[in-house]
Write an enzyme that holds these catalytic residues in place. Structure first.
Site, short mmCIF file in Angstrom:
data_model
loop_
_atom_site.label_atom_id
_atom_site.label_comp_id
_atom_site.label_asym_id
_atom_site.label_seq_id
_atom_site.Cartn_x
_atom_site.Cartn_y
_atom_site.Cartn_z
N SER A 267 0.79 -1.23 0.00
CA SER A 267 0.00 0.00 0.00
C SER A 267 0.82 1.28 0.00
O SER A 267 0.26 2.37 -0.13
CB SER A 267 -0.95 0.02 1.20
OG SER A 267 -0.24 0.04 2.42
N LYS A 312 -5.82 4.68 8.49
CA LYS A 312 -4.73 5.48 7.92
C LYS A 312 -5.07 6.98 7.93
O LYS A 312 -4.18 7.82 8.06
CB LYS A 312 -4.40 4.99 6.52
CG LYS A 312 -3.73 3.61 6.56
CD LYS A 312 -3.38 3.07 5.19
CE LYS A 312 -2.68 1.72 5.31
NZ LYS A 312 -2.33 1.13 4.01
#
Length: 378
Positions: A267, A312
């Protein structure tokens, strides 16, 4: 459930004009009182016991963040040799996730319940975090391979964006035992095509497997000999898995090293690519702005979705970021979960990400930039 202090709903307080001084004996049988205390003790013991009962869940929380333009304990996160580089400013934060609990050390129900109190935490089934078809060691190895591939794809995407030629080969890095590919594909097989499509990187292989509802045809080269092989994927949720680790072998015109120890998964690819582009181009791309972001990257610049986007977002704010880059395909999860003080832009390609960063750096009008709230979600 808690009961608020005060009178029961819809029942007014008793009003007394004079104090009552009479005392009446407690006529409840002692046996009944003992039964009541026994029930309370049993409930307390049951609650205490629940603290030690393993649950089938793990808790996902924001992990450490790293500046792609900065340093780690191992040195510069991105180091370029053999090409001219330029000073940078601001931050391009790489975000990570941390998990509490695994099949060997499951969380108790009490520990899982505590996660409900924090909006930055997410409770997910153990079977999703650790698929039954993989051991913990295999899962960790897959994360390491994904990280290496994301780094290589990020370098390729950045250099292609800057006009450099990048040759590519895709090979089988490993085969997971007892999966469809076991006994069919072998480590170091060079993958020439998947379902008739020539792969440029690992991500295009996954797309080719997902595009066909049925057996996957691999054209490979093994020991210099071409051959065609067929693998019937295993379906897990929305994914079609054949059971291989694939790796990219690129030929770059100069050396680019990305060093981020003890972090797995794909990611961070987009943020790696942004950092490389920033170092290779004159002027500071961010102009001092603190950015964070997430998204996989393909060598040809496509940005893909990731897991744990809500965690996140919170991790970005905790790290001091004011602007965030989110994959378009994660927008449905972003809407309604953006922490105060964070501006989120939706991106589909590396070019989109660069445009967003440069537009903010120039103090230009950002109204035309796609956001998840403006309907950029797919």
């Amino acid at each position: 459930m808690s009961i608020p202090a005060g009178n029961p709903p819809n029942q007014p307080s008793a009003v007394r004009e004079q104090p009552v001084h009479h005392r009446f004996p407690d006529i409840r049988p002692r046996r009944l009182r003992r039964a009541g205390w026994g029930a309370l003790a049993a409930a307390a013991l049951a609650s205490l016991g629940l603290a030690f009962v393993p649950s089938p869940y793990v808790v996902e929380v924001p992990g450490p963040t790293y500046d792609a333009l900065g340093q780690t304990d191992a040195g510069p996160l991105i180091e370029i040799r053999g090409a001219r580089t330029y000073p940078t400013e601001g931050e391009l934060r790489v975000l990570t996730l941390a998990w509490f609990g695994n099949p060997q050390r499951p969380l108790s129900w009490v520990e899982v319940a505590q996660a409900y109190l924090d909006p930055a935490d997410s409770i997910i089934p153990m079977s999703v975090a650790f698929p039954p078809s993989q051991t913990i060691e295999q899962s960790n190895e897959a994360g390491r391979v994904d990280m290496r591939n994301s780094q290589q794809a990020a370098i390729a995407a950045a250099l292609l964006h800057e006009g450099h030629d990048v040759a590519s080969e895709v090979r089988v890095a490993g085969v997971i035992p007892d999966t469809p590919a076991d006994g069919v594909l072998q480590p170091n097989d060079r993958i020439l095509s998947v379902n008739g499509r020539t792969p440029y990187d690992v991500w295009s292989i996954r797309e080719s497997i997902a595009a066909v509802d049925g057996p996957t045809e691999f054209e490979i080269e093994r020991g210099g000999e071409p051959m065609t092989l067929e693998v019937t994927p295993l379906v897990e949720g929305d994914e079609r898995l054949v059971g291989i680790y694939a790796s990219n072998e690129y030929t770059f015109p100069f050396e680019v090293d990305i060093e981020l120890p003890n972090v797995g998964g794909p990611s961070a690819g987009m943020m790696f690519a942004l950092g490389i582009v920033d170092e290779l181009t004159p002027g500071a791309m961010t102009a001092g702005t603190a950015w964070a972001g997430t998204g996989t990257i393909a060598a040809l610049g496509d940005v893909g979705p990731i897991g744990g986007i809500v965690q996140k977002l919170h991790g970005a704010v905790d790290a001091g970021a004011t602007h965030f880059l989110a994959p378009v395909e994660n927008c449905a999860e972003v809407v309604g979960h953006i922490p105060d003080g964070l501006t989120v832009f939706a991106v589909d390609t590396l070019d989109d990400a660069i445009t967003a960063v440069e537009t903010v750096a120039m103090n230009a009008d950002t109204a035309a930039l796609p956001t998840c709230e403006s309907g950029a979600s797919s």
